[in-house]
Scaffold this motif. Sequence first.
Motif, mmCIF file in Angstrom:
data_model
loop_
_atom_site.group_PDB
_atom_site.id
_atom_site.type_symbol
_atom_site.label_atom_id
_atom_site.label_comp_id
_atom_site.label_asym_id
_atom_site.label_seq_id
_atom_site.Cartn_x
_atom_site.Cartn_y
_atom_site.Cartn_z
ATOM 1 N N THR A 101 0.933 -1.235 0.135
ATOM 2 C CA THR A 101 -0.049 -0.163 -0.076
ATOM 3 C C THR A 101 1.109 1.271 -0.007
ATOM 4 O O THR A 101 0.613 2.404 -0.804
ATOM 5 C CB THR A 101 -0.917 0.065 1.030
ATOM 6 O OG1 THR A 101 -0.139 -0.172 2.277
ATOM 7 C CG2 THR A 101 -1.966 -1.071 0.921
ATOM 8 N N LEU A 104 1.964 1.564 -3.642
ATOM 9 C CA LEU A 104 0.857 2.043 -4.487
ATOM 10 C C LEU A 104 0.578 3.698 -4.126
ATOM 11 O O LEU A 104 0.270 4.460 -5.430
ATOM 12 C CB LEU A 104 -0.406 1.064 -4.144
ATOM 13 C CG LEU A 104 -0.355 -0.298 -4.686
ATOM 14 C CD1 LEU A 104 -1.452 -1.179 -4.369
ATOM 15 C CD2 LEU A 104 -0.053 -0.238 -6.344
ATOM 16 N N ALA A 105 0.776 4.035 -2.947
ATOM 17 C CA ALA A 105 0.171 5.243 -2.623
ATOM 18 C C ALA A 105 1.502 6.371 -3.289
ATOM 19 O O ALA A 105 0.977 7.352 -3.821
ATOM 20 C CB ALA A 105 0.302 5.439 -1.160
ATOM 21 N N GLY A 108 1.022 6.540 -6.939
ATOM 22 C CA GLY A 108 -0.142 7.017 -7.180
ATOM 23 C C GLY A 108 -0.139 8.509 -7.253
ATOM 24 O O GLY A 108 -0.586 9.282 -8.085
ATOM 25 N N TYR A 111 2.152 9.950 -9.838
ATOM 26 C CA TYR A 111 1.593 9.794 -11.248
ATOM 27 C C TYR A 111 0.706 10.933 -11.281
ATOM 28 O O TYR A 111 0.715 11.606 -12.450
ATOM 29 C CB TYR A 111 0.742 8.623 -11.266
ATOM 30 C CG TYR A 111 -0.042 8.441 -12.836
ATOM 31 C CD1 TYR A 111 0.529 8.052 -13.892
ATOM 32 C CD2 TYR A 111 -1.311 8.554 -12.571
ATOM 33 C CE1 TYR A 111 -0.123 7.843 -14.948
ATOM 34 C CE2 TYR A 111 -1.945 8.722 -13.940
ATOM 35 C CZ TYR A 111 -1.481 8.362 -14.940
ATOM 36 O OH TYR A 111 -2.163 8.381 -16.339
ATOM 37 N N ILE A 112 -0.147 11.178 -10.197
ATOM 38 C CA ILE A 112 -1.257 12.247 -10.368
ATOM 39 C C ILE A 112 -0.525 13.688 -10.553
ATOM 40 O O ILE A 112 -1.129 14.383 -11.245
ATOM 41 C CB ILE A 112 -2.066 12.165 -9.194
ATOM 42 C CG1 ILE A 112 -3.250 11.069 -9.280
ATOM 43 C CG2 ILE A 112 -2.883 13.294 -9.323
ATOM 44 C CD1 ILE A 112 -3.958 10.701 -8.087
ATOM 45 N N TYR A 151 -6.676 7.276 -16.547
ATOM 46 C CA TYR A 151 -6.458 6.973 -15.119
ATOM 47 C C TYR A 151 -7.067 5.644 -14.574
ATOM 48 O O TYR A 151 -6.271 4.943 -13.625
ATOM 49 C CB TYR A 151 -7.332 8.194 -14.213
ATOM 50 C CG TYR A 151 -6.865 9.659 -14.493
ATOM 51 C CD1 TYR A 151 -5.220 9.821 -14.753
ATOM 52 C CD2 TYR A 151 -7.395 10.534 -14.307
ATOM 53 C CE1 TYR A 151 -4.836 11.149 -14.815
ATOM 54 C CE2 TYR A 151 -6.974 11.931 -14.308
ATOM 55 C CZ TYR A 151 -5.623 12.242 -14.568
ATOM 56 O OH TYR A 151 -5.103 13.354 -14.797
ATOM 57 N N THR A 154 -4.682 2.885 -15.836
ATOM 58 C CA THR A 154 -3.566 3.071 -15.315
ATOM 59 C C THR A 154 -3.750 2.290 -13.744
ATOM 60 O O THR A 154 -2.784 1.613 -13.257
ATOM 61 C CB THR A 154 -2.807 4.112 -15.092
ATOM 62 O OG1 THR A 154 -2.652 4.988 -16.550
ATOM 63 C CG2 THR A 154 -1.590 4.480 -14.559
ATOM 64 N N ALA A 155 -4.661 2.707 -13.166
ATOM 65 C CA ALA A 155 -4.893 2.266 -11.686
ATOM 66 C C ALA A 155 -4.877 0.821 -11.735
ATOM 67 O O ALA A 155 -4.464 0.052 -10.901
ATOM 68 C CB ALA A 155 -5.898 3.183 -11.211
ATOM 69 N N GLY A 159 -1.490 -0.907 -11.024
ATOM 70 C CA GLY A 159 -1.839 -1.371 -9.694
ATOM 71 C C GLY A 159 -1.517 -2.617 -9.600
ATOM 72 O O GLY A 159 -0.616 -3.260 -8.680
#
Length: 414
Positions: A101, A104-105, A108, A111-112, A151, A154-155, A159
């Motif tokens: 996690t 991933l966070a 994430g 990326y954003i 989005y 990609t997620a 992920g």
Amino acid sequence: MIFTADQFFTIIIVIVVADYAINTVIDILNLKKSSAKLPEDLKEIYDEEKYLKAVKYQKANTKFGLLSGFSSVLIMFLVLYFGILGELDSWIRVRFDSVVTQTLAFFGIVYIINDIWNIPWQWYSTFTIEEKFGFNKLTPALFWKDKLKGYLLTALLGGILLSVLILLIMWLGQSFWWIFWLVIVLFMIGANFFYTSWILPLFNKLTPLEDGTLREKILQYGKSVNFPIENIYIMDGSKRSSKANAFFSGFGKRKKIVLFDTLLEKHTDEELVAILAHEVGHYKKKHTISGMISGVVQTGAMLLIMSYMIFNPNLSIALGAEQLSFPVNFIAFGIIYTPVSMILSLFSNFISRKHEFQADKFAANTYNGEELQNALKKLSIDSLSNLKPHKLYVIFHYSHPPLLQRLQAIDKHK
């Protein structure tokens, strides 16, 4: 040799600056090579007005690329210098418990933020430059719709792959690389098989080519070279751009031919068959298979090298982390791998240009070289291509040979 955190930081900064400098010099050389006067050897292809428009288009894109490239490398330098990635890693660690996690966070958020930074540049490129030169068909609503779908995709896919990678690293240690290599290979094969069935329809509509003279000519050509063709589709590429394209996807009975609707608008049936003959040439010459094998080998080599660096805490500390951080090390490795990636790209582009010549020869020998030349001329003129790029720019960036070289090569096989 064991590098300290300071030595790793120096190496990373040098690579970032050198990569930017090399690409900037090549872009400037290519920009300066363009002539405001129509060269003699282009007069049979371009008229004066169209040529000047192409020069202006190339200049606009190059200057825009230089500006956006400088801003990006400046931001990257500031992020690295002030250890912002390390600060982000520390912030995430107190809010998420597991390594999966946390990773991933981390990605994430990166990326954003990166995409938010890029949106104004993408917007200007699409709605100013491409609009000015008559290419853009994308509406603001479709732009944001594509963003949202991107989005989500990609997620989902990113992920899943990232989670698998972290779990393998935790379970297998340094030997994770070959298992994840197999995962990536299966993903690549699956993507090739199902791209036009699952992914492409999320963004574009595919319509089977109707019965008629074009379909008959395509099927007849396929039979003449013992290449069964059944799945022929038209894609609504015109809803985003006026530029034309065509491609094959899949293997065996699942292979599909996809023609942009803009191709049908601008080319004769004979030219379209010549374009497809070129694509068939890639299949007949095993270019698709060799390209995939090359990608698989390069991916395996990259993962092997990464396995020797991913557990190095000094690499994390170099970018501002307080301890070993897998996500920070992924980014650090990506930067350090840049010179290797550049060399592999040069080799891949060289092989790709060679394959294009071979596919052109196949099309000229099995169908009609003159129709292929006509099609290539139209494609280049309609897309305002740079027909006389700098040699270094070709070496670094062209996966296809410049048009004039292709036309001269086809002349030998007509």
